[in-house]
Design an enzyme around this catalytic site. Structure first.
Site, PDB file in Angstrom:
ATOM      1  N   ASP A  55      88.625  -3.094  37.851  1.00  0.00           N
ATOM      2  CA  ASP A  55      89.209  -2.107  39.223  1.00  0.00           C
ATOM      3  C   ASP A  55      89.658  -3.075  39.981  1.00  0.00           C
ATOM      4  O   ASP A  55      89.244  -2.672  40.707  1.00  0.00           O
ATOM      5  CB  ASP A  55      87.217  -1.176  39.719  1.00  0.00           C
ATOM      6  CG  ASP A  55      86.754  -1.131  38.375  1.00  0.00           C
ATOM      7  OD1 ASP A  55      87.144  -1.230  37.130  1.00  0.00           O
ATOM      8  OD2 ASP A  55      85.573  -0.903  38.375  1.00  0.00           O
ATOM      9  N   ASP A  88      82.938  -2.627  28.335  1.00  0.00           N
ATOM     10  CA  ASP A  88      82.276  -2.777  29.919  1.00  0.00           C
ATOM     11  C   ASP A  88      81.123  -2.663  29.811  1.00  0.00           C
ATOM     12  O   ASP A  88      80.568  -2.924  29.462  1.00  0.00           O
ATOM     13  CB  ASP A  88      83.510  -1.586  30.419  1.00  0.00           C
ATOM     14  CG  ASP A  88      83.975  -0.965  31.543  1.00  0.00           C
ATOM     15  OD1 ASP A  88      84.098  -2.356  32.477  1.00  0.00           O
ATOM     16  OD2 ASP A  88      84.440  -0.224  32.034  1.00  0.00           O
TER      17      ASP A  88
END
Length: 951
Positions: free
Chosen positions: A626, A551
């Protein structure tokens, strides 16, 4: 209980203050528009139709494989070098660089899988206006016009693509800054050289200033005209509180492409937008610049986590592609008109057709580097996929388990929490393969470690999962906590592996651990060291069923400009601006290599990444970042994954349920139903959201979610075969309808439904409170069968489908055979030896075909030809299984326990003949109302030859 902000501390407070504006929504003010990006604003201000570039035809050199030609900018006399190659597979490569740059300009490494093989070029004609070259295939030619420079690719009487037809080529040459001593000295030399030229050049020769001898010693002069045009942002640029020093000055490149006959273009992910790209005349261009955008906004061209500079153009006659190989910040303008603009005088024996011909014009603008563009000329969608794959590789063939269901949240609290969630899936009879741990599992955000209190015995936890044939993914991010008690940090620093700031010290920024360093993954020695950290004796507590998630690898820098790294940071002698979009690619590359090496090269890795670039498909999976628990975010997951698939990245998914906010039970169920038919199937949720394991929304919703997940597992054989095919060919697993129906304009803009391979059409329910959906079923001569009811529908119709909460509209194409496993168990590995059911959907000619691929599911042994690959065919009332790879060797315990034929007639008897000439009469049932024939317990081994005759 501690609040969210209390748990996360000052780093998160800082980041929230930076990225949020009081709500869960992106603060667009933290990210640049084109007008706020100095190079984009400059290049976009270039006036169309006034190109200063000429081709100097006397400099042309032509070999068997390469054309070189100098271009000159008549405004500043700077020369460029154009190189043109014809590549194997109907690809043309065009490179443009400075002829004599002050220093080398960045050329992207490691993305191409090899130096592309070339094919012959030959000269057809030449005069003072231009040259015409043969490209060999199908009467293709390239026409180079001299004044102004322009390049056209022609096939027969059709112009496929034109370069600089609008005159928007822009190439900012490297130069010395005018207020430095070195500039003044060099300018003086250049001025003297100009005087010499004026004395010795012949006024009678208007081309005298084009001769090689007229070049100044180097291309550093700034003409009076240029000096007057010096703008803010050329040598230094400020955005918000951040100043970007630009020691090399302006270095942007841009080029326009015209696509006659084209109205639909796709690709250039990642953007939260429709599948068909929109025109940008009235707004910002599409931006390609990997950024950590906290809950992104939908339906705009803002940059997101990934940047794949590949665009596909399609009409009913042809598909083409443009691959712009540049890793710097890039903007893409798209405009459309209907004017036919292409006339070539005596070089062509025709005039371009009607003035009503539609046309799309595209302009690419990058901050630095060179122009290196691959024109993929199709002509079919499959050939474009093959052409792109020949350049950057195909989708990595994933372990079978990774195609199952993944359960994740930020964060599972401790080992007991992991154990309880794992047990919950068994209790509620929901299969899953991977449980995930986010950043809280580490010892103070130190990656490759475990929290000593919450995860004190990681091997015990992993062994518990392994006993159930399940696996875990743990996050490993590329920001490294600056802490002298942290082994990873100490080794990276001692080896000099951190990225440097402009002053030469280690670059530091803020991320989850607080102050963090960023390893320079562009260095092969750094990547090799990083890969070694995944060895079992280095990564304490890891086991073979632990996989990895990268990430924050844009890279994310909470206190950096636009939440990322300063562009003047240094990777050796190169600035970060030159290679920004490559960083995440390199992080995933090093991580995947680590997982391969830890097994001695035996096991296939699984690595999920957020940041991607061209070629990332070779390395693993990607998710769309996200997102939020909103219906529009569910809808946008379809075009986002379709766009990634078109540029090679098939292994795509979105956070099921939405990362931010809390979904209603209806939205959560619909998201599971959608995610079950997307390539990467993972539920994920933000730390501050209520828990949302599948059984927490009441028994009715648990049952609906269970059914969706179980449907995913029944189709695992089909998913696996599709990914093997993607690995072999580069064709997307999840694809728009126009890929299979390229001549049907009704499919060109569809992005609320999609195909899996050729044979499954999926139209998820993505509207709140929906009572029905309308699906377009393509194919003039096609029939489609509802996989749940077996009802038959004709193609080329908009079919209204009433839906309830249990509905997942999915159709199998007539003419296909799909193997499924209907005995769903707790994980994919538990189903390894289970039998298959063949679903045979007959077309209007009463024929069908399909494939079955089987290997061990997790090693590279398939590269040693240890696999089964079979073809099923139904024709003339005979169903057969034949070996597609006779020299491959593999055995399986699986067998065929059922065959269901849709659109069948009732036979009088069914005879099975096996490879050893044994014959058996088989039992069957026939449903006359639905024309469905079910053959029970035929019992053939899944790897065997056999024929089955219906009489």
């Amino acid at each position: 209980m501690a609040t969210f902000t209390e748990r996360m501390g000052p780093v998160l407070l800082f980041w929230l203050g930076l990225c949020l504006s009081g709500t869960w929504a992106v603060d667009k003010g933290n990210f640049k528009t084109c007008d706020q990006s100095a190079f984009c604003k400059r290049q976009r201000a270039i006036t169309p139709g006034e190109s200063p570039y000429r081709a100097l035809l006397e400099t042309m050199e032509l070999t068997n494989t390469k054309l070189t030609l100098q271009l000159i900018n008549d405004n500043n006399k700077v020369r460029l070098l154009l190189e043109l190659y014809r590549l194997q597979g109907n690809i043309t490569r065009v490179k443009i660089n400075e002829l004599k740059p002050l220093k080398p300009r960045y050329e992207v490494p490691d993305v191409l899988i090899r130096e592309p093989p070339t094919e012959p070029l030959s000269l057809l004609s030449q005069d003072e206006n231009g040259v015409v070259l043969s490209l060999g295939a199908e009467s293709q030619r390239v026409i180079v016009s001299a004044r102004p420079f322009r390049l056209d690719i022609v096939e027969g009487r059709d112009v496929l693509m034109s370069l600089n037809s609008r005159g928007l080529l822009g190439f900012e040459h490297l130069r010395m800054r005018k207020d430095t001593f070195s500039y003044k000295v060099t300018s003086t030399v250049a001025s003297v050289w100009d005087n010499i030229k004026r004395v010795f050049s012949s006024q009678a020769d208007p081309e005298a200033d084009n001769k090689e001898a007229t070049d100044p010693p180097s291309q550093v002069e700034t003409t009076k005209e240029e000096e007057e045009k010096v703008e803010d942002g050329m040598w230094e640029e400020t955005f918000k509180s951040h100043t970007d020093s630009k020691p090399n000055g302006p270095s942007a490149v841009s080029l326009d492409f015209s696509l006659p006959g084209v109205e639909h273009v796709y690709g250039i992910p990642e953007h939260a937008d429709t599948l068909k790209l929109k025109t940008t005349d009235s707004g910002d261009p599409y931006r390609l610049y990997n950024l950590d955008v906290f809950q992104y906004e939908l339906y705009n061209p803002m940059a997101l986590y990934g940047s794949v500079p590949v665009m596909l153009a399609h009409n009913a006659q042809r598909t083409t592609g443009i691959f712009w190989l540049n890793a710097a910040e890039t903007w893409v303008d798209i405009s459309s008109n209907t004017a036919g603009k292409t006339v070539f005088g005596k070089m062509l024996d025709y005039v371009q057709g009607s003035s009503e011909t539609p046309q799309t014009d595209v302009r690419w603008i990058s901050e630095s580097g060179i122009i290196d563009v691959f024109l993929m000329l199709g002509p079919t969608p499959r050939e474009v996929f093959s052409q792109y794959a020949s350049l950057t590789g195909t989708q990595a063939f994933p372990p079978l388990a990774s195609l199952g269901y993944h359960q994740c949240r930020w964060n599972y609290n401790d080992q007991e929490d992991v154990r309880a969630v794992d047990a919950g899936f068994d209790e509620h009879d929901i299969p899953y393969d991977f449980i995930w741990l986010d950043i809280e599992h580490t010892d103070g955000k130190r990656y490759f470690t475990w929290d000593p209190h919450k995860f004190a015995s990681p091997k015990e936890m992993l062994q518990g999962l392994m006993d159930k044939k399940r696996k875990m993914v743990a996050i490993v991010d590329p920001h490294i906590k600056v802490d002298t008690n942290y082994k990873i940090h100490n080794e990276i620093r001692s080896r000099g592996f951190y990225i440097k700031n402009k002053d030469g010290a280690d670059y530091e920024g803020w991320c989850w651990p607080g102050s963090a360093g960023y390893p320079d993954f562009t260095r092969p020695d750094m990547r090799a060291w990083w890969a070694g950290q995944f060895a079992y004796d280095q990564y304490e507590g890891s086991m073979e069923n632990l996989y990895t998630w990268n990430d924050m690898n844009e890279p994310s820098v909470f206190n950096g400009p636009e939440v990322t790294m300063h562009k003047d940071a240094l990777h050796g002698s190169w600035e970060h601006r030159d290679m920004h979009n490559l960083y995440g690619f390199y992080v995933q590359m090093a991580t995947a290599q680590g997982l391969i090496e830890r097994s001695g090269g035996v096991e296939r890795p699984f690595v999920l990444t957020r940041a991607v670039f061209a070629g990332s498909q070779r390395l693993g999976a990607v998710w769309t970042g996200d997102n939020a628990a909103e219906w529009d975010h569910l809808k946008i997951s379809i075009p986002m994954c379709l766009s990634l698939g078109l540029v090679g990245i098939s292994f795509c998914g979105a956070d099921v349920g939405g990362f931010f906010k809390s979904p209603s039970s209806e939205l959560l169920v619909r998201w599971y139903q959608t995610g079950a038919y997307q390539p990467f199937f993972r539920a994920h949720a933000h730390l501050d959201t209520p828990r949302r394991e599948p059984w927490l929304f009441g028994p009715e919703n648990t049952a609906l979610i269970r059914e969706a997940v179980r449907q995913r597992y029944t189709f695992l054989p089909y998913w696996y075969q599709l990914f093997y095919h993607a690995y072999q060919t580069g064709e997307p697993v999840m694809r728009p309808l126009w890929v299979e129906y390229p001549q049907d304009p009704a499919t060109f803009a569809l992005d609320d439904e999609f195909l899996l391979g050729r044979d499954l059409l999926v139209h998820p329910v993505t509207e709140e409170g929906a009572r029905g959906v309308t699906a377009y079923l393509p194919g003039k001569d096609e029939v489609w069968f509802d996989i749940h009811t077996f009802q038959k529908h004709n193609g080329v119709q908009n079919l209204y489908i009433p839906v309830t909460m249990s509905s997942i509209p999915v159709f199998q194409r007539g003419g296909s055979i799909i193997p499924r496993k209907l005995r769903v168990r707790r994980s994919s590995a538990c189903m390894e030896d289970d039998p298959y059911t063949l679903y045979v959907a007959l077309d209007n000619r009463r024929t069908a075909e399909g494939e079955l691929y089987i290997d061990d599911g997790h090693t590279f042994n398939f590269e040693k030809r240890e696999f089964i690959h079979r073809k099923f065919s139904f024709t003339n009332n005979v169903l057969s299984s034949v070996n597609l790879e006779p020299d491959a060797q593999f055995t399986t315990k699986s067998w065929v326990e059922r065959i269901i034929i849709l659109g069948a007639s009732k036979p009088s008897k069914i005879t099975l003949r096996t490879a050893d000439d044994q014959e058996n009469q088989l039992e069957f049932d026939f449903d006359a109302s639905m024309s469905v024939l079910t053959i029970r317990k035929p019992g053939m081994n899944a790897g065997a030859d056999w024929t089955m005759t219906l009489q």
